[in-house]
Design a protein around this motif. Sequence first.
Motif, PDB file in Angstrom:
ATOM      1  N   LYS A 129       0.810  -1.213   0.000  1.00 48.54           N
ATOM      2  CA  LYS A 129       0.000   0.000   0.000  1.00 48.54           C
ATOM      3  C   LYS A 129       0.847   1.269   0.000  1.00 48.54           C
ATOM      4  O   LYS A 129       0.452   2.285  -0.555  1.00 48.54           O
ATOM      5  CB  LYS A 129      -0.935  -0.007   1.213  1.00 48.54           C
ATOM      6  CG  LYS A 129      -1.920  -1.178   1.205  1.00 48.54           C
ATOM      7  CD  LYS A 129      -2.788  -1.173   2.453  1.00 48.54           C
ATOM      8  CE  LYS A 129      -3.739  -2.352   2.439  1.00 48.54           C
ATOM      9  NZ  LYS A 129      -4.589  -2.386   3.666  1.00 48.54           N
ATOM     10  N   PHE A 130       2.004   1.200   0.649  1.00 49.78           N
ATOM     11  CA  PHE A 130       2.879   2.387   0.692  1.00 49.78           C
ATOM     12  C   PHE A 130       4.297   1.934   1.016  1.00 49.78           C
ATOM     13  O   PHE A 130       4.535   0.803   1.458  1.00 49.78           O
ATOM     14  CB  PHE A 130       2.387   3.388   1.744  1.00 49.78           C
ATOM     15  CG  PHE A 130       2.405   2.860   3.145  1.00 49.78           C
ATOM     16  CD1 PHE A 130       3.538   2.992   3.942  1.00 49.78           C
ATOM     17  CD2 PHE A 130       1.288   2.220   3.676  1.00 49.78           C
ATOM     18  CE1 PHE A 130       3.567   2.506   5.236  1.00 49.78           C
ATOM     19  CE2 PHE A 130       1.310   1.724   4.968  1.00 49.78           C
ATOM     20  CZ  PHE A 130       2.438   1.873   5.752  1.00 49.78           C
TER      21      PHE A 130
ATOM     22  N   CYS B   7       8.183   3.597   2.675  1.00 48.30           N
ATOM     23  CA  CYS B   7       8.867   4.688   3.362  1.00 48.30           C
ATOM     24  C   CYS B   7      10.243   4.891   2.733  1.00 48.30           C
ATOM     25  O   CYS B   7      10.983   3.923   2.536  1.00 48.30           O
ATOM     26  CB  CYS B   7       9.016   4.382   4.853  1.00 48.30           C
ATOM     27  SG  CYS B   7       7.454   4.346   5.742  1.00 48.30           S
TER      28      CYS B   7
ATOM     29  N   THR C  16       6.650   9.110   3.174  1.00 49.85           N
ATOM     30  CA  THR C  16       5.807   7.976   2.774  1.00 49.85           C
ATOM     31  C   THR C  16       5.220   8.240   1.396  1.00 49.85           C
ATOM     32  O   THR C  16       4.667   9.316   1.148  1.00 49.85           O
ATOM     33  CB  THR C  16       4.671   7.754   3.781  1.00 49.85           C
ATOM     34  OG1 THR C  16       5.227   7.519   5.077  1.00 49.85           O
ATOM     35  CG2 THR C  16       3.823   6.568   3.382  1.00 49.85           C
TER      36      THR C  16
ATOM     37  N   SER D 233       2.714   6.535  -1.755  1.00 48.13           N
ATOM     38  CA  SER D 233       1.666   5.527  -1.944  1.00 48.13           C
ATOM     39  C   SER D 233       1.298   5.308  -3.409  1.00 48.13           C
ATOM     40  O   SER D 233       0.692   4.290  -3.740  1.00 48.13           O
ATOM     41  CB  SER D 233       0.406   5.936  -1.167  1.00 48.13           C
ATOM     42  OG  SER D 233      -0.017   7.238  -1.569  1.00 48.13           O
ATOM     43  N   SER D 234       1.643   6.248  -4.282  1.00 54.69           N
ATOM     44  CA  SER D 234       1.307   6.052  -5.695  1.00 54.69           C
ATOM     45  C   SER D 234       2.234   5.017  -6.315  1.00 54.69           C
ATOM     46  O   SER D 234       3.374   4.835  -5.894  1.00 54.69           O
ATOM     47  CB  SER D 234       1.420   7.378  -6.458  1.00 54.69           C
ATOM     48  OG  SER D 234       2.765   7.800  -6.543  1.00 54.69           O
ATOM     49  N   LYS D 235       1.756   4.343  -7.339  1.00 58.83           N
ATOM     50  CA  LYS D 235       2.519   3.283  -7.985  1.00 58.83           C
ATOM     51  C   LYS D 235       3.808   3.823  -8.592  1.00 58.83           C
ATOM     52  O   LYS D 235       4.880   3.208  -8.473  1.00 58.83           O
ATOM     53  CB  LYS D 235       1.669   2.610  -9.064  1.00 58.83           C
ATOM     54  CG  LYS D 235       2.338   1.429  -9.729  1.00 58.83           C
ATOM     55  CD  LYS D 235       1.401   0.759 -10.720  1.00 58.83           C
ATOM     56  CE  LYS D 235       2.082  -0.434 -11.381  1.00 58.83           C
ATOM     57  NZ  LYS D 235       1.182  -1.116 -12.347  1.00 58.83           N
TER      58      LYS D 235
ATOM     59  N   MET E 141       6.360   4.606  -5.831  1.00 54.62           N
ATOM     60  CA  MET E 141       6.883   3.393  -5.206  1.00 54.62           C
ATOM     61  C   MET E 141       7.893   2.692  -6.110  1.00 54.62           C
ATOM     62  O   MET E 141       8.887   2.134  -5.635  1.00 54.62           O
ATOM     63  CB  MET E 141       5.730   2.440  -4.847  1.00 54.62           C
ATOM     64  CG  MET E 141       4.905   2.918  -3.645  1.00 54.62           C
ATOM     65  SD  MET E 141       3.826   1.631  -2.949  1.00 54.62           S
ATOM     66  CE  MET E 141       2.660   1.401  -4.294  1.00 54.62           C
TER      67      MET E 141
END
Length: 217
Positions: free
Chosen positions: A80-81, A83, A89, A91-93, A96
Motif C-alpha cells: 500500500k505504501f 517509506c 511515505t 503511496s502512488s505506484k 513506489m
Amino acid sequence: MKRKISTEQSKVVNLNNIVLRSTEQATKLKQLEAIPDDLLEQEEVYWQQRSSVYWLNFGDRNTKFLYAKDSARKANNKIKFLCTETGDTVSSKTDMVVVIQVYFANISKATAIDDSALHCTLNSIPSTITTDMNEELLKPFTATKVELSLHSMSLDKSLKIDRMSAIFYQQNWLVIGDLVTRVVLSMLNDGANMEDMNLTIKCNKAKDKMVKMELWP
C-alpha cells in the motif's frame, strides 16, 4: 513466542551495532542469529497447523470464513505504501517504483572495504584446509592423473568432432597416450586454449548452425 523472538532479535541487533567485534563476539553473534530463525520457523509451523484446522472445518464451505480468508490474503499481498530513507511515505505506484529502484541501486553499489571488519570476519571463519592439503591441491597435474581420468570415462559417451569416443583412446593408449597427455597437460598446467577440446559432435553441429544463420539471415 513473539516476546521470545523480540528478545533474541534485540540481542542480535546489539551485537551487530558493535563497531569492532572480537572473535568471541563474532562467534556469539553467529550462534544468536540462529535462535530467532528457529523461533520464527516454529511460529510459522504453529500458524500453518492452526490455519489448516480452520480450513478443514470451514474452508470447503461457501461461508463468510472463505471470503474473509481470500480478502485477507489479497490485502496482505498488496503493497500500500513505502517509506523512503528520509522518512517520507509514498503511496502512488509511480513513486513506489522509483523508491524501489533507488533502494536496490544503492545496495548494489560497491562500497569501500572496512579492513578491520573484514579481518574480524575472516578470523571468525574456521579453517578447514590444512597446509598439507593446500600444497597437494596446488601441485601441477601429472601424466598419471590424465591416464587415470581418461580410463574412468564412459566408453561411448560425448563423441568428439573427430568421431572418436573414449574407448578409442583407451584401447590405443600405448600409441597415442604420450601425445594426448602432452595436449591435456598443456591446457591444465600451462593455460592453453581448451575451447576446441570441449567440442562434441552435437555441440559442433549447433555451432555450425549458428554460423550459417549469421551468414544467411
